[in-house]
Structure formats: structure tokens, C-alpha cells
Design an enzyme around this catalytic site. Structure first.
Site, PDB file in Angstrom:
ATOM      1  N   ARG A  39     131.115  21.845  85.534  1.00 22.60           N
ATOM      2  CA  ARG A  39     130.018  22.390  85.208  1.00 22.60           C
ATOM      3  C   ARG A  39     130.119  23.577  84.244  1.00 22.60           C
ATOM      4  O   ARG A  39     129.187  24.069  83.307  1.00 22.60           O
ATOM      5  CB  ARG A  39     129.399  23.100  86.565  1.00 22.60           C
ATOM      6  N   LYS A 197     122.590   3.852 102.696  1.00 23.70           N
ATOM      7  CA  LYS A 197     121.267   3.817 103.338  1.00 23.70           C
ATOM      8  C   LYS A 197     120.146   3.479 102.295  1.00 23.70           C
ATOM      9  O   LYS A 197     120.154   4.374 101.547  1.00 23.70           O
ATOM     10  CB  LYS A 197     121.144   4.947 104.413  1.00 23.70           C
ATOM     11  N   GLY A 354     126.442  12.079  92.786  1.00 16.58           N
ATOM     12  CA  GLY A 354     127.910  12.409  93.029  1.00 16.58           C
ATOM     13  C   GLY A 354     128.826  11.491  93.286  1.00 16.58           C
ATOM     14  O   GLY A 354     129.951  11.363  92.653  1.00 16.58           O
ATOM     15  N   GLY A 377     120.567  15.555  93.057  1.00 20.32           N
ATOM     16  CA  GLY A 377     119.058  15.700  93.120  1.00 20.32           C
ATOM     17  C   GLY A 377     118.361  15.521  92.126  1.00 20.32           C
ATOM     18  O   GLY A 377     117.293  14.692  92.191  1.00 20.32           O
TER      19      GLY A 377
END
Length: 396
Positions: A39, A197, A354, A377
């Protein structure tokens, strides 16, 4: 999309001006050391360019979750030395106490990191008083942190309405890549969506079936779709309560002319651990005491053929339980195919999230995709078709 917002090319003369630059410096640390500087390196293009152009560069960032209270363990002072090493030039650390006086001593070309924005309780609430506090320190605002763009915080969204606002180089590259992938892509478009999921990717799947020509479902979530199709999946990870939802997504894909690809051969084992006894079977031959842990070789070959006929690929999530060998085989094989097609110039490939970044690094192909987003996100919300507040605020 780049036409819709201003970039550093539009910022004009910056010599001597104070430029507030929102970056993502939320890096992992252990024993007082930065363990992954990805980052930090992503900020180099913007911060160095502005400093070279004579700006006084004031970097805004959060670090950890201090919950609106100063916390020495989440001070950006801890990151400053590593940041200097990455940028290859001096970096001042400035505490909020006496920030105005400290900034007044800076000269053209200087770089400073301001203390954690989340030490203010109002940062995450986008509080006008906190926006005022930040805005008073700068003349211009640059948002270079796509990974925080899904949050409407004072430093990510509010400031863009208070000061002339521009996208930094990393933000610009990210938005250009996303535009090529789903905004205005070249068809046929394929999406690979994996992960454990279905429940965590429902909005992604619903959005993608209206946007892409081929939807490739892998990971544990594929088992839920197989169960919806009446396949007995044994002891596999499966959300049996969501089979109706999976069925509805398959119907929606049908109506939209999107082909959904589910595995037809799979790798199964009786226990989930590294290198257990495995067998490769047709999906209709999974025994009651077995679990599906990866996509089989025939399906992977067929999926490779799908990609060969596509022009654009969006990828989020692994095909199998890739952290545990040998269940990374399908992910690695398909990633290598996508990378080869990208290198040939026949495929634009954009990946993010990720797990996805980890899987592509494991396959050794992350640098051979068109673009790999490190945003978690924000990338997912973009795949869901949501407006990201930090991006929307830059639109003019």
C-alpha cells in the site's frame, strides 16, 4: 470514465500550495515493523509527482480502528520511517496538536504524514466540523485511495465538496481499469466468482448476471448452486437454505442471456487438510462422506476454452480451497490461462479482493493480469454495481 473526473493533469500550478492527499497507509505491522509495504508503494506515483511539482504534500490516512480516540498503538508515526524508505525522500510526521504551526514551516516539495484521521470521532461520521478542520489545512484535495472509496468519511468524501478535488494516479489507474472491465467492456465478458459462501456474494452475482456473458462460479459457493440443481454434495460446505436464492439467480441469468458455468467434475476428499487422499469424480458421484474441495481438470480445461473466446475478464475469489494443497490446482491453472491470454493481447483481465490477490500471487501471475486491485470492500461494492461515495464525490 476518466473524463468524468479531474486528475493531476487538470490540477494546474501547485508550487507552494498545500495539497491534502488521501492515501491508504493502513499497512500490516509486527514488532514495530511494516510486514507488507504494497500500500505504501501504491502511493508513490501521486506523492512523488506532487512533491516534484513543488507542492507541499500533506498525506491523510487512517491506521487501524482507534474508534475516534487517540491511541499510540495506531499512530501513523509508526509508519513514517518505512514510508521514507519507500518514497526515497524525507517524510515529516505531524500530530494534530499544533498541526497548523507545523505545516507553516514546510516548504515546496516537502512531504508530511498527518496523524491518523480516525483519532477524530467525527471522521467516520463525515462530521462537518472534522471536514472543516481538515480543509483549513490545505488548498487542494487529491483522493488516491480507492480502497477506502466505499466509505463516506470526512477524509474520503466530505473534503471533495470543500476543496477543489482531483483523483490521484493510483485512483485514476484503478477507475480506468474498472471502466474497461464492467463500465464499458468489450464483449464477450466473463466473470469468475469464487469463495466460500453465496451469502457474501449475493449482490455481486445478481448484478453480474445482467452485465456479463459468462459467469463462472467456483469455491464453496458452487456447491450451493449444484445443490440447487439437485446434485448431492455430500459433506461439502453448502448453504442449503439458499438453494432457492441460487435458483432465482440461475433464472435471472437465463433471462439475461448469461451462461452460468458450474463444475461438472470435482476433486473430493473425506477430510479437509493438506494433501489428504483425494479422487476426481463427476459431480453426480460425490459420496455422502466426501466433500468437494476443488474444481476438476476437465471443467478447468473447458473454462479455459470459455476464456479463449472472451475479450474481458473480471475475477473475484478462488475456484477451490486454494490455501490448502492440492486444492489450489484449479485456481492456479485457470489463472495461468487468463494470464497467457492477457499477455497475448486477446483478453483484458481485472481481478480484485484479498483472497484473489493471494491466489494470483500463489499462481505467480498477478503481474501478468491487466490490473489487480488490492481493494477489498470497495472492489466488491463496485462489482455489486453500487456507487462508491469517494468516487462519486470526485465526479464533476
Amino acid at each position: 470514465m476518466t473524463k468524468a473526473f479531474r486528475t493531476l493533469d487538470d490540477i494546474g500550478e501547485v508550487a507552494g500550495k498545500r495539497v491534502l492527499v488521501r492515501e491508504d497507509l493502513n499497512v500490516p505491522m509486527a514488532d514495530g515493523r511494516v510486514t507488507d509495504d504494497t500500500r505504501l508503494r501504491a502511493t508513490m506515483a501521486t506523492v512523488n509527482e506532487l512533491a516534484d511539482r513543488g507542492a507541499i504534500v500533506l498525506v491523510l490516512a487512517h491506521f487501524g480502528r482507534p474508534k475516534g480516540q487517540p491511541n499510540p498503538e495506531m499512530s501513523l508515526a509508526l509508519v513514517t520511517k518505512s514510508y521514507e524508505a519507500v518514497l526515497g525522500r524525507p517524510v515529516r510526521y505531524i500530530d494534530w496538536e499544533g498541526a497548523e504551526e507545523a505545516i507553516a514551516t514546510l516548504r515546496s516539495g516537502d512531504i508530511a504524514v498527518l496523524e491518523n484521521t480516525r483519532f477524530f470521532g467525527g471522521e467516520e461520521k463525515n462530521d462537518p466540523a472534522v471536514i472543516d478542520r481538515f480543509a483549513a489545512l490545505g488548498d487542494l484535495y487529491v483522493n488516491d485511495a480507492f480502497s477506502t472509496a466505499h466509505r463516506a468519511h470526512a477524509s474520503t468524501e466530505g473534503l471533495a465538496h470543500r476543496l477543489p478535488a482531483f483523483a490521484g494516479r493510483a485512483m485514476q489507474v484503478e477507475l480506468d481499469a474498472l471502466e474497461k472491465a464492467l463500465g464499458n467492456p468489450e464483449h464477450p465478458v466473463a466473470a469468475v466468482v469464487g469463495g466460500a459462501k453465496v451469502s457474501s456474494k449475493l449482490d455481486v452475482l445478481r448484478h453480474l448476471v445482467t452485465k456479463v456473458d459468462h459467469l463462472i462460479i467456483g469455491g464453496g459457493m458452487a456447491n450451493t448452486f449444484l445443490a440447487a440443481r439437485g446434485v448431492a454434495v455430500g459433506k461439502s460446505l453448502c448453504e442449503h437454505d439458499l438453494t432457492d436464492t441460487a435458483e432465482a439467480i440461475l433464472d435471472a441469468a437465463d433471462k439475461a442471456g448469461c451462461t452460468v458455468h458450474l463444475p461438472y467434475d470435482v476433486v473430493v476428499a473425506k477430510e479437509f487438510r493438506a494433501n489428504p487422499p483425494v479422487r476426481t469424480v463427476n459431480v453426480h458421484e460425490v459420496a455422502a462422506d466426501e466433500m468437494i474441495l476443488d474444481v476438476g481438470p476437465s471443467a478447468v480445461e473447458a473454462l479455459g476454452d470459455v476464456l479463449k473466446n472472451c475479450r474481458t475478464l473480471v475475477w473475484n475469489g478462488p475456484m477451490g480451497a486454494f490455501e490448502t494443497p492440492p486444492f489450489d490446482t484449479a485456481t492456479v491453472a485457470l489463472a495461468k490461462t487468463a494470464a497467457a491470454l492477457t499477455q497475448d493481447g486477446s483478453l483484458v483481465s481485472v481481478a480484485g479482493g484479498g483472497d484473489t490477490v493471494a491466489a494470483l500471487n500463489q499462481a505467480g501471475v498477478a503481474d501478468r493480469f491487466t490490473f489487480v486491485s488490492t481493494a477489498g470492500g470497495a472492489f466488491l461494492e463496485w462489482m455489486e454495481g453500487k456507487d462508491l461515495p469517494g468516487v462519486a464525490a470526485l465526479m464533476r
